[in-house]
Design an enzyme around this catalytic site. Structure first.
Site, short mmCIF file in Angstrom:
data_model
loop_
_atom_site.label_atom_id
_atom_site.label_comp_id
_atom_site.label_asym_id
_atom_site.label_seq_id
_atom_site.Cartn_x
_atom_site.Cartn_y
_atom_site.Cartn_z
N HIS A 115 78.51 37.75 65.33
CA HIS A 115 78.38 36.36 65.77
C HIS A 115 78.55 36.15 67.27
O HIS A 115 78.19 35.10 67.79
CB HIS A 115 79.39 35.49 65.00
CG HIS A 115 80.77 36.06 65.01
ND1 HIS A 115 81.18 36.99 64.07
CD2 HIS A 115 81.82 35.88 65.84
CE1 HIS A 115 82.43 37.32 64.31
NE2 HIS A 115 82.84 36.66 65.38
N CYS A 143 78.93 43.18 70.06
CA CYS A 143 79.99 42.34 69.48
C CYS A 143 80.83 41.81 70.63
O CYS A 143 80.50 42.05 71.80
CB CYS A 143 80.83 43.10 68.45
SG CYS A 143 82.04 44.27 69.07
N GLY A 144 81.86 41.07 70.35
CA GLY A 144 82.64 40.43 71.40
C GLY A 144 83.18 41.39 72.45
O GLY A 144 82.93 41.24 73.64
N ASN A 193 84.11 47.08 71.27
CA ASN A 193 84.96 48.16 70.76
C ASN A 193 84.83 48.37 69.25
O ASN A 193 84.53 49.48 68.82
CB ASN A 193 86.43 47.89 71.09
CG ASN A 193 86.77 48.30 72.48
OD1 ASN A 193 86.50 49.41 72.89
ND2 ASN A 193 87.37 47.38 73.22
N HIS A 223 75.61 62.30 80.55
CA HIS A 223 76.71 63.23 80.31
C HIS A 223 77.12 63.35 78.86
O HIS A 223 77.68 64.38 78.47
CB HIS A 223 77.93 62.84 81.14
CG HIS A 223 77.71 62.96 82.61
ND1 HIS A 223 78.74 62.81 83.51
CD2 HIS A 223 76.60 63.22 83.34
CE1 HIS A 223 78.27 62.97 84.74
NE2 HIS A 223 76.97 63.22 84.66
N ARG A 251 80.03 70.31 75.78
CA ARG A 251 80.99 69.23 75.58
C ARG A 251 80.53 68.29 74.47
O ARG A 251 81.32 67.87 73.63
CB ARG A 251 81.21 68.46 76.87
CG ARG A 251 81.81 69.32 77.96
CD ARG A 251 81.75 68.65 79.30
NE ARG A 251 82.19 69.59 80.35
CZ ARG A 251 81.90 69.45 81.60
NH1 ARG A 251 81.19 68.43 82.02
NH2 ARG A 251 82.34 70.34 82.47
#
Length: 143
Positions: free
Chosen positions: A9, A65-66, A69, A98, A136
């Site tokens: 949202h 999203c906000g 995260n 990278h 990596r």
């Protein structure tokens, strides 16, 4: 190029602007995100996009999203997904160069819409450098 996009949202207006840019560039897009600001659960959309990326149904994913995260955490639960949280275009470039990121996660509450479009453009136009970074990236997958 095939792209999957998902948002909660916090991101309908961001997604709309990004979709306009992607359409103008001729990308094929699968839209899993919500088109309203009614509260929804971001993992539902993250898992749809991440599944498409993990199974190579699409080349790249975009999540919004906000904070960026939670949606990237959910996406990163999928094997072969490397979702990078990017709040400026320079981070998006490094995530590709990278880390071979295959999903860009955008924090809608901490970027402007023009910045978000710029982040996506930078992400999609940057190649993985390989070389010293390859080992990596290989170590990211724990299986």
């Amino acid at each position: 190029m095939k792209i999957a996009i998902g948002n909660d949202h916090a991101g309908p207006e961001y997604k709309k602007a990004i979709l306009e840019m992607l359409s103008a560039k001729g990308y094929q897009v699968t839209n899993y995100g919500t088109d309203t600001t009614d509260s929804v659960d971001y993992p539902d959309f993250a898992h749809l996009v991440a599944t498409d990326v993990a199974t190579a149904k699409v080349d790249f994913g975009i999540l919004i999203c906000g904070s960026g995260n939670g949606i990237s955490m959910a996406a990163n639960k999928h094997q072969n997904v490397r979702a990078g949280l990017c709040w400026i275009k320079e981070i998006a470039v490094l995530a590709r160069q990278h880390n071979d990121a295959n999903i860009v996660s955008i924090p809608a509450r901490f970027t402007s819409i023009p910045q978000a479009v710029e982040i996506v453009e930078a992400f999609l136009s940057t190649d993985f450098e390989g070389g010293r970074h390859q080992n990596r990236v290989h170590k990211i997958a724990c299986s």
